[in-house]
Motif scaffolding. Structure first.
Motif, PDB file in Angstrom:
ATOM      1  N   PRO A   1      -6.842  -7.388  14.292  1.00 18.20           N
ATOM      2  CA  PRO A   1      -6.304  -7.830  13.002  1.00 18.20           C
ATOM      3  C   PRO A   1      -7.200  -7.417  11.840  1.00 18.20           C
ATOM      4  CG  PRO A   1      -7.450  -9.630  14.068  1.00 18.20           C
ATOM      5  CD  PRO A   1      -7.433  -8.504  15.061  1.00 18.20           C
ATOM      6  N   MET A   2      -6.612  -7.317  10.681  1.00 22.37           N
ATOM      7  CA  MET A   2      -7.403  -7.155   9.463  1.00 22.37           C
ATOM      8  C   MET A   2      -7.764  -8.556   8.984  1.00 22.37           C
ATOM      9  SD  MET A   2      -5.431  -4.171   7.327  1.00 22.37           S
ATOM     10  CE  MET A   2      -3.928  -5.140   7.244  1.00 22.37           C
ATOM     11  N   VAL A   3      -9.029  -8.775   8.712  1.00 25.88           N
ATOM     12  CA  VAL A   3      -9.488 -10.063   8.209  1.00 25.88           C
ATOM     13  C   VAL A   3      -9.644  -9.927   6.698  1.00 25.88           C
ATOM     14  CG1 VAL A   3     -11.238 -11.855   8.355  1.00 25.88           C
ATOM     15  CG2 VAL A   3     -10.682 -10.492  10.382  1.00 25.88           C
ATOM     16  N   MET A   4      -8.754 -10.582   5.970  1.00 25.18           N
ATOM     17  CA  MET A   4      -8.678 -10.414   4.514  1.00 25.18           C
ATOM     18  C   MET A   4      -8.930 -11.751   3.814  1.00 25.18           C
ATOM     19  SD  MET A   4      -7.563  -7.190   4.692  1.00 25.18           S
ATOM     20  CE  MET A   4      -6.808  -6.697   3.155  1.00 25.18           C
ATOM     21  N   LYS A   5      -9.318 -11.680   2.547  1.00 27.72           N
ATOM     22  CA  LYS A   5      -9.491 -12.887   1.751  1.00 27.72           C
ATOM     23  C   LYS A   5      -8.138 -13.513   1.448  1.00 27.72           C
ATOM     24  CE  LYS A   5     -13.697 -11.410  -0.683  1.00 27.72           C
ATOM     25  NZ  LYS A   5     -14.284 -11.114  -2.022  1.00 27.72           N
ATOM     26  N   LYS A   6      -8.101 -14.835   1.335  1.00 30.29           N
ATOM     27  CA  LYS A   6      -6.882 -15.493   0.881  1.00 30.29           C
ATOM     28  C   LYS A   6      -6.533 -14.964  -0.503  1.00 30.29           C
ATOM     29  CE  LYS A   6      -6.890 -19.887   3.383  1.00 30.29           C
ATOM     30  NZ  LYS A   6      -6.954 -21.358   3.259  1.00 30.29           N
TER      31      LYS A   6
ATOM     32  N   ASP B   1      -3.240  -4.229  -1.619  1.00 34.18           N
ATOM     33  CA  ASP B   1      -4.642  -4.163  -1.199  1.00 34.18           C
ATOM     34  C   ASP B   1      -4.802  -3.629   0.222  1.00 34.18           C
ATOM     35  OD1 ASP B   1      -5.439  -5.335  -3.634  1.00 34.18           O
ATOM     36  OD2 ASP B   1      -5.082  -7.343  -2.831  1.00 34.18           O
ATOM     37  N   VAL B   2      -3.757  -3.747   1.031  1.00 32.26           N
ATOM     38  CA  VAL B   2      -3.856  -3.399   2.449  1.00 32.26           C
ATOM     39  C   VAL B   2      -4.094  -1.913   2.683  1.00 32.26           C
ATOM     40  CG1 VAL B   2      -2.633  -3.371   4.657  1.00 32.26           C
ATOM     41  CG2 VAL B   2      -2.539  -5.397   3.194  1.00 32.26           C
ATOM     42  N   PRO B   3      -3.312  -0.998   2.062  1.00 36.24           N
ATOM     43  CA  PRO B   3      -3.554   0.431   2.305  1.00 36.24           C
ATOM     44  C   PRO B   3      -4.969   0.863   1.949  1.00 36.24           C
ATOM     45  CG  PRO B   3      -1.449   0.113   1.211  1.00 36.24           C
ATOM     46  CD  PRO B   3      -2.161  -1.208   1.176  1.00 36.24           C
ATOM     47  N   GLN B   4      -5.538   0.288   0.895  1.00 34.95           N
ATOM     48  CA  GLN B   4      -6.896   0.636   0.504  1.00 34.95           C
ATOM     49  C   GLN B   4      -7.890   0.181   1.566  1.00 34.95           C
ATOM     50  OE1 GLN B   4      -7.393  -1.173  -3.329  1.00 34.95           O
ATOM     51  NE2 GLN B   4      -5.804   0.065  -4.294  1.00 34.95           N
ATOM     52  N   HIS B   5      -7.543  -0.903   2.242  1.00 33.63           N
ATOM     53  CA  HIS B   5      -8.394  -1.422   3.311  1.00 33.63           C
ATOM     54  C   HIS B   5      -8.342  -0.502   4.529  1.00 33.63           C
ATOM     55  CE1 HIS B   5     -10.523  -4.570   5.561  1.00 33.63           C
ATOM     56  NE2 HIS B   5      -9.699  -4.312   6.560  1.00 33.63           N
ATOM     57  N   LEU B   6      -7.190   0.120   4.753  1.00 37.53           N
ATOM     58  CA  LEU B   6      -6.996   0.982   5.918  1.00 37.53           C
ATOM     59  C   LEU B   6      -7.477   2.408   5.661  1.00 37.53           C
ATOM     60  CD1 LEU B   6      -3.455  -0.251   6.983  1.00 37.53           C
ATOM     61  CD2 LEU B   6      -5.612  -0.718   8.153  1.00 37.53           C
ATOM     62  N   HIS B   7      -6.938   3.029   4.604  1.00 31.19           N
ATOM     63  CA  HIS B   7      -7.268   4.425   4.289  1.00 31.19           C
ATOM     64  C   HIS B   7      -6.846   4.712   2.861  1.00 31.19           C
ATOM     65  CE1 HIS B   7      -7.565   8.791   4.557  1.00 31.19           C
ATOM     66  NE2 HIS B   7      -8.199   8.626   5.725  1.00 31.19           N
TER      67      HIS B   7
ATOM     68  N   ALA C   1      -2.930   4.532   0.450  1.00 36.00           N
ATOM     69  CA  ALA C   1      -2.635   3.829  -0.797  1.00 36.00           C
ATOM     70  C   ALA C   1      -1.872   4.725  -1.755  1.00 36.00           C
ATOM     71  CB  ALA C   1      -3.929   3.344  -1.443  1.00 36.00           C
ATOM     72  N   LYS C   2      -2.220   5.993  -1.779  1.00 34.56           N
ATOM     73  CA  LYS C   2      -1.549   6.938  -2.675  1.00 34.56           C
ATOM     74  C   LYS C   2      -0.116   7.209  -2.226  1.00 34.56           C
ATOM     75  CE  LYS C   2      -5.868   9.377  -3.713  1.00 34.56           C
ATOM     76  NZ  LYS C   2      -6.578  10.689  -3.612  1.00 34.56           N
ATOM     77  N   ASN C   3       0.097   7.253  -0.925  1.00 35.88           N
ATOM     78  CA  ASN C   3       1.397   7.670  -0.379  1.00 35.88           C
ATOM     79  C   ASN C   3       2.340   6.520  -0.054  1.00 35.88           C
ATOM     80  OD1 ASN C   3       0.417  10.340  -0.468  1.00 35.88           O
ATOM     81  ND2 ASN C   3      -0.498  10.139   1.571  1.00 35.88           N
ATOM     82  N   MET C   4       1.911   5.269  -0.202  1.00 39.84           N
ATOM     83  CA  MET C   4       2.761   4.144   0.173  1.00 39.84           C
ATOM     84  C   MET C   4       4.010   4.068  -0.699  1.00 39.84           C
ATOM     85  SD  MET C   4       1.933   0.040   0.439  1.00 39.84           S
ATOM     86  CE  MET C   4       1.973  -0.260  -1.324  1.00 39.84           C
TER      87      MET C   4
ATOM     88  N   ASP D   1       0.695 -12.828   9.056  1.00 43.03           N
ATOM     89  CA  ASP D   1       1.716 -11.857   8.672  1.00 43.03           C
ATOM     90  C   ASP D   1       1.514 -10.536   9.411  1.00 43.03           C
ATOM     91  OD1 ASP D   1       3.182 -13.405   6.982  1.00 43.03           O
ATOM     92  OD2 ASP D   1       2.394 -12.576   5.119  1.00 43.03           O
ATOM     93  N   ILE D   2       2.636  -9.869   9.662  1.00 47.40           N
ATOM     94  CA  ILE D   2       2.641  -8.520  10.219  1.00 47.40           C
ATOM     95  C   ILE D   2       3.165  -7.590   9.136  1.00 47.40           C
ATOM     96  CG2 ILE D   2       3.573  -6.985  12.002  1.00 47.40           C
ATOM     97  CD1 ILE D   2       4.000  -9.569  13.709  1.00 47.40           C
ATOM     98  N   ILE D   3       2.444  -6.511   8.879  1.00 47.06           N
ATOM     99  CA  ILE D   3       2.847  -5.600   7.802  1.00 47.06           C
ATOM    100  C   ILE D   3       3.084  -4.195   8.354  1.00 47.06           C
ATOM    101  CG2 ILE D   3       0.427  -5.097   7.210  1.00 47.06           C
ATOM    102  CD1 ILE D   3       1.357  -4.804   4.294  1.00 47.06           C
ATOM    103  N   GLU D   4       4.150  -3.603   7.871  1.00 45.67           N
ATOM    104  CA  GLU D   4       4.496  -2.217   8.211  1.00 45.67           C
ATOM    105  C   GLU D   4       4.575  -1.433   6.908  1.00 45.67           C
ATOM    106  OE1 GLU D   4       7.871  -1.097  11.013  1.00 45.67           O
ATOM    107  OE2 GLU D   4       8.687  -0.441   9.068  1.00 45.67           O
ATOM    108  N   ILE D   5       3.772  -0.397   6.798  1.00 41.29           N
ATOM    109  CA  ILE D   5       3.706   0.385   5.567  1.00 41.29           C
ATOM    110  C   ILE D   5       4.425   1.704   5.748  1.00 41.29           C
ATOM    111  CG2 ILE D   5       2.149   1.562   3.943  1.00 41.29           C
ATOM    112  CD1 ILE D   5       0.070  -0.583   4.625  1.00 41.29           C
ATOM    113  N   SER D   6       5.293   2.028   4.782  1.00 42.65           N
ATOM    114  CA  SER D   6       6.034   3.305   4.834  1.00 42.65           C
ATOM    115  C   SER D   6       5.762   4.099   3.555  1.00 42.65           C
ATOM    116  CB  SER D   6       7.528   3.035   4.964  1.00 42.65           C
ATOM    117  OG  SER D   6       7.797   2.322   6.168  1.00 42.65           O
TER     118      SER D   6
END
Length: 353
Positions: A298-303, A309-315, A319-322, A348-353
């Motif tokens: 899991p990603m451990v994120m601040k409340k 914020d999620v794409p920046q956390h991943l790659h 973030a640019k292509n979301m 939460d479960i997130i799917e980014i396209s």
């Protein structure tokens, strides 16, 4: 104004005037504050006591820093995992048992006091996250004054992200809380919702004046006493002089804290949830389009984390292509499309396209 003060106040005042060390002065100042009358006419007295306590803490902090530099000796546990939580308590209150139960750390558990003489560390797993637990050797009355290496042990508490306090009686609980307080660590409540920012423009501006329980001049005089002549202030709760001086005391550190009475009655799964909750973080799981969620990492994120914020956390390229995101969990229906400013919730479960 002390005319309505009881004998306890004047006894503490006498001891304060006779005190020779900073620790003794701090102790009796806090007793004076505790026993001082609490009404409108005594607000200036309370403010003066709070200011003296704040100034004394600053002096003591400087002395501690100088002492560390001169001796070169300190206790430090490097943070690891998704957060660090210190376990504190009076002797023989179940600290080692708790650490071993939650982390399987190899620590000695015995029915006699001072079993732990050095900090012990273990990693607690929680739904794919790892929380570092640090068992601190026993805190006793006088720890904040250096008894039993207490100042360095309390330094571990200050460094931690949150605290657990174990106890078997209310007296033990109070002793640990008071030793923390004497070291400038506040548990059991949040920092007053009062914001004081230095400003370039002349004078002092106040927002939320309806919360002010003193005159504006008294507030300005208090700020000037700390060398603040230009400031922007926002008050979001009832504001007394005592709270203003507390906010100005930069040495205070507020910690989320879980109090556990031994023997522990909370079941282990619920206990792990409560402990993770101290960190004010959430777990968010990812899934690829058409794939299954990755519940192992899991990603451990601040409340308060937003979708953007999620794409920046991943790659950063993601973030640019979301284009959009889908959420399973906190939305009205599963797989719902959400905006970038949607606030994620725990699980939460997130799917980014």
């Amino acid at each position: 104004m002390t005319t309505n003060a009881g004998p306890e106040y004047f006894k503490a005042k006498e001891k304060y005037e006779q005190a020779k060390t900073a620790h003794e002065k701090l102790l009796y100042l806090q007793e004076m504050h505790k026993f001082a009358p609490k009404h409108k006419a005594s607000e200036k007295l309370l403010a003066e006591l709070t200011w003296k306590i704040a100034q004394l803490r600053k002096e003591m902090e400087k002395e501690r820093e100088q002492s560390k530099k001169s001796t070169g000796h300190s206790i430090n546990i490097k943070k690891d995992g998704d957060g660090q939580i210190a376990i504190l308590g009076y002797p023989n209150t179940g600290k080692s048992y708790l650490l071993k139960m939650l982390t399987n750390a190899e620590v000695e558990v015995a029915p006699y006091p001072f079993t732990t003489t050095q900090p012990e560390v273990g990693a607690m797993e929680y739904k794919g996250a790892k929380v570092q637990l640090v068992e601190v050797p026993a805190i006793v009355e006088g720890s904040s004054e250096g008894k039993s290496n207490g100042t360095q042990l309390l330094g571990l508490a200050r460094n931690a992200d949150a605290l657990i306090i174990t106890y078997t009686s209310d007296e033990e609980k109070s002793i640990v809380i008071n030793e923390l307080k004497k070291s400038g660590i506040i548990v059991g409540r949040e920092k007053p919702r009062i914001t004081i920012k230095q400003a370039e423009s002349k004078g002092i501006t106040i927002g939320g004046k309806q919360h002010l329980k003193m005159s504006e001049k008294e507030l300005e005089d208090a700020l000037k006493g700390f060398g603040i002549h230009k400031a922007s202030i926002l008050l979001e709760e009832e504001t007394t002089m005592e709270k203003i001086l507390e906010v100005l005391d930069t040495n205070l550190d507020y910690k989320n804290c879980l109090f556990l009475k031994c023997p522990f009655t909370v079941k282990e799964p619920e206990l792990r949830t409560q402990i993770f909750g101290l960190l004010n973080k959430i777990l968010v799981y990812t899934k690829k389009p058409g794939g299954k969620p990755d519940f192992d990492s899991p990603m451990v994120m601040k409340k308060g984390t937003l979708v953007e914020d999620v794409p920046q956390h991943l790659h950063k390229d993601m973030a640019k292509n979301m284009k959009y995101a889908r959420i399973w969990g906190s939305t009205k229906f599963e797989g719902q499309r959400v905006s970038k400013d949607y606030e994620l919730k725990d699980g939460d479960i997130i799917e980014i396209s």
